[in-house]
Design an enzyme around this catalytic site. Sequence first.
Site, PDB file in Angstrom:
ATOM      1  N   TYR A  58       0.811  -1.231   0.000  1.00 20.56           N
ATOM      2  CA  TYR A  58       0.000   0.000   0.000  1.00 20.56           C
ATOM      3  C   TYR A  58       0.846   1.284   0.000  1.00 20.56           C
ATOM      4  O   TYR A  58       0.336   2.356  -0.305  1.00 20.56           O
ATOM      5  CB  TYR A  58      -0.924   0.051   1.227  1.00 20.56           C
ATOM      6  CG  TYR A  58      -2.018  -0.995   1.283  1.00 20.56           C
ATOM      7  CD1 TYR A  58      -2.401  -1.737   0.175  1.00 20.56           C
ATOM      8  CD2 TYR A  58      -2.688  -1.219   2.494  1.00 20.56           C
ATOM      9  CE1 TYR A  58      -3.404  -2.687   0.270  1.00 20.56           C
ATOM     10  CE2 TYR A  58      -3.697  -2.173   2.591  1.00 20.56           C
ATOM     11  CZ  TYR A  58      -4.040  -2.910   1.470  1.00 20.56           C
ATOM     12  OH  TYR A  58      -5.042  -3.842   1.581  1.00 20.56           O
ATOM     13  N   HIS A 118      -1.604 -11.868   1.611  1.00 16.51           N
ATOM     14  CA  HIS A 118      -2.475 -10.845   1.014  1.00 16.51           C
ATOM     15  C   HIS A 118      -3.105 -11.254  -0.319  1.00 16.51           C
ATOM     16  O   HIS A 118      -2.391 -11.543  -1.276  1.00 16.51           O
ATOM     17  CB  HIS A 118      -1.602  -9.602   0.781  1.00 16.51           C
ATOM     18  CG  HIS A 118      -2.356  -8.348   0.463  1.00 16.51           C
ATOM     19  ND1 HIS A 118      -1.739  -7.122   0.426  1.00 16.51           N
ATOM     20  CD2 HIS A 118      -3.665  -8.100   0.178  1.00 16.51           C
ATOM     21  CE1 HIS A 118      -2.629  -6.184   0.122  1.00 16.51           C
ATOM     22  NE2 HIS A 118      -3.802  -6.757  -0.043  1.00 16.51           N
TER      23      HIS A 118
HETATM   24  N1  LIG Z   1      -7.439  -8.229  -0.408  1.00 15.16           N
HETATM   25  C1  LIG Z   1      -7.180  -7.395   0.583  1.00 15.16           C
HETATM   26  O1  LIG Z   1      -6.447  -7.746   1.460  1.00 15.16           O
HETATM   27  C2  LIG Z   1      -7.825  -6.054   0.647  1.00 15.16           C
HETATM   28  C3  LIG Z   1      -8.502  -5.551  -0.467  1.00 15.16           C
HETATM   29  C4  LIG Z   1      -9.152  -4.324  -0.329  1.00 15.16           C
HETATM   30  C5  LIG Z   1      -9.100  -3.647   0.871  1.00 15.16           C
HETATM   31  N2  LIG Z   1      -8.411  -4.145   1.933  1.00 15.16           N
HETATM   32  C6  LIG Z   1      -8.337  -3.426   3.224  1.00 15.16           C
HETATM   33  O2  LIG Z   1      -9.645  -3.075   3.596  1.00 15.16           O
HETATM   34  C7  LIG Z   1      -9.708  -1.661   3.833  1.00 15.16           C
HETATM   35  C8  LIG Z   1     -11.087  -1.148   3.514  1.00 15.16           C
HETATM   36  O3  LIG Z   1     -11.138  -1.058   2.131  1.00 15.16           O
HETATM   37  P1  LIG Z   1     -12.319  -0.685   1.230  1.00 15.16           P
HETATM   38  O4  LIG Z   1     -11.840   0.020   0.068  1.00 15.16           O
HETATM   39  O5  LIG Z   1     -13.043  -1.930   1.026  1.00 15.16           O
HETATM   40  O6  LIG Z   1     -13.049   0.414   2.169  1.00 15.16           O
HETATM   41  P2  LIG Z   1     -14.488   1.017   2.144  1.00 15.16           P
HETATM   42  O7  LIG Z   1     -14.491   1.755   3.411  1.00 15.16           O
HETATM   43  O8  LIG Z   1     -15.529   0.022   1.848  1.00 15.16           O
HETATM   44  O9  LIG Z   1     -14.484   2.001   0.841  1.00 15.16           O
HETATM   45  C9  LIG Z   1     -13.588   3.014   0.672  1.00 15.16           C
HETATM   46  C10 LIG Z   1     -14.082   3.910  -0.474  1.00 15.16           C
HETATM   47  O10 LIG Z   1     -15.300   4.546  -0.099  1.00 15.16           O
HETATM   48  C11 LIG Z   1     -15.138   5.957  -0.043  1.00 15.16           C
HETATM   49  N3  LIG Z   1     -15.795   6.422   1.180  1.00 15.16           N
HETATM   50  C12 LIG Z   1     -15.512   6.054   2.454  1.00 15.16           C
HETATM   51  N4  LIG Z   1     -16.342   6.666   3.322  1.00 15.16           N
HETATM   52  C13 LIG Z   1     -17.178   7.445   2.597  1.00 15.16           C
HETATM   53  C14 LIG Z   1     -18.254   8.312   2.929  1.00 15.16           C
HETATM   54  N5  LIG Z   1     -18.645   8.499   4.190  1.00 15.16           N
HETATM   55  N6  LIG Z   1     -18.894   8.938   1.920  1.00 15.16           N
HETATM   56  C15 LIG Z   1     -18.524   8.750   0.633  1.00 15.16           C
HETATM   57  N7  LIG Z   1     -17.508   7.949   0.260  1.00 15.16           N
HETATM   58  C16 LIG Z   1     -16.836   7.289   1.228  1.00 15.16           C
HETATM   59  C17 LIG Z   1     -13.657   6.220  -0.005  1.00 15.16           C
HETATM   60  O11 LIG Z   1     -13.348   7.448  -0.628  1.00 15.16           O
HETATM   61  P3  LIG Z   1     -12.846   8.747   0.206  1.00 15.16           P
HETATM   62  O12 LIG Z   1     -11.366   8.639   0.308  1.00 15.16           O
HETATM   63  O13 LIG Z   1     -13.298   9.882  -0.648  1.00 15.16           O
HETATM   64  O14 LIG Z   1     -13.536   8.732   1.527  1.00 15.16           O
HETATM   65  C18 LIG Z   1     -13.098   5.027  -0.779  1.00 15.16           C
HETATM   66  O15 LIG Z   1     -13.148   5.278  -2.160  1.00 15.16           O
HETATM   67  C19 LIG Z   1      -8.597  -1.103   2.931  1.00 15.16           C
HETATM   68  O16 LIG Z   1      -8.219   0.183   3.295  1.00 15.16           O
HETATM   69  C20 LIG Z   1      -7.543  -2.130   3.157  1.00 15.16           C
HETATM   70  O17 LIG Z   1      -6.897  -1.882   4.389  1.00 15.16           O
HETATM   71  C21 LIG Z   1      -7.779  -5.345   1.821  1.00 15.16           C
END
Ligand SMILES: NC(=O)c1ccc[n+]([C@@H]2O[C@H](COP(=O)([O-])OP(=O)(O)OC[C@H]3O[C@@H](n4cnc5c(N)ncnc54)[C@H](OP(=O)(O)O)[C@@H]3O)[C@@H](O)[C@H]2O)c1
Length: 312
Positions: A58, A118
């Site tokens: 990351y 991962h």
């Molecule tokens: N395979 C893996 O191991 C893997 C894969 C994916 C993720 N992960 C982990 O899981 C974590 C969570 O990931 P995720 O991407 O799934 O997170 P998420 O919280 O479901 O989505 C994040 C996205 O939503 C937007 N967002 C968040 N809060 C918001 C709000 N209140 N209003 C509008 N937009 C909002 C963010 O943009 P803004 O920046 O504009 O808020 C970002 O684009 C990652 O950070 C990572 O640590 C692991």
Amino acid sequence: MEYTILGRTGLKVSVAGLGCGGPSRLGQRANKSEKDSIALVRQALDMGVNLLDTAEVYGTEEIVGKALEGIPRDQIVISTKKAFPLRDPKDPVGELKKSLEQSLRRLRTDYIDIYHVHGVEPQEYPYVSDNLVADLLRLKEQGKIRFMGVTEAFIEDTKHQMLQRALEDRWWDVVMVGFNILNQSARAAVLSKTLERNTGVLVMFAVRKALSQPARLSEIWAELKQKGLVDGGSSVGGPLDFLIKEGSSSTIPEAAYRFCRHEPGVHVVLSGTGSADHLKANIESLTKPPLPAAVIARLREIFGKVDCVTGN
Ligand SMILES: NC(=O)c1ccc[n+]([C@@H]2O[C@H](COP(=O)([O-])OP(=O)(O)OC[C@H]3O[C@@H](n4cnc5c(N)ncnc54)[C@H](OP(=O)(O)O)[C@@H]3O)[C@@H](O)[C@H]2O)c1
């Protein structure tokens, strides 16, 4: 903040975890400064978050390390990951050791609480169990890592085949799974088993694009309707507008985080953001009560057959 015990690890963790990857990477993807990203981590800690999830790929381990300066190490649960597939599959032990040492240096610590492999795809799992697990167990014995985890490649594996296989083995203390309103298939495929085994569960993809951008939600809704996988939703406006109109939630992201947070078997919901305002709202959402039972039942009914999208 509310806290829970992360399954068999016994770790006391905040129900809201800070995701330092995803599309935002603490704002680094939108060219925010390192200082801004450090401030975001500090904001999460000030709001009671104690679990931070990062990964060697990351580019945010160093930011997390700097943000944690001066904070007693035992107050924080650091989750990070070894990138997979390996760069040098012929020397898995050497590569694992080197990666871990680099993560420890960037994170400015001498142990990792949860060290994951991962983004493992189903066909890659046998390599992981044959070539990495013995060494991960050794690192655990040495105290360099406290618990072992594995994360799925949700975009490639929307039905959770890898985790279903991994949960037949007893060595995973924690798993990270994709789960959200649109694809609830982890409930039967993964959470039924983690509940039995008391495995720690971190949820990713709670919101992602479709549950934060109405245009993307409409596209996915149209695709699911065409495939005959969904029925119901709002007849006018967006398919999930009833959540707002009927007063169960003030925004769709709020409903999306609350939906995941109160799902039986889920310990921590990760929120990934580069925005201080979103972070504040998301942590508040994750500490609100469950959505009304009738709303949860309706969401289960509308999306109950879906296992082919991630919400990305
Ligand atoms: N395979 C893996 O191991 C893997 C894969 C994916 C993720 N992960 C982990 O899981 C974590 C969570 O990931 P995720 O991407 O799934 O997170 P998420 O919280 O479901 O989505 C994040 C996205 O939503 C937007 N967002 C968040 N809060 C918001 C709000 N209140 N209003 C509008 N937009 C909002 C963010 O943009 P803004 O920046 O504009 O808020 C970002 O684009 C990652 O950070 C990572 O640590 C692991």
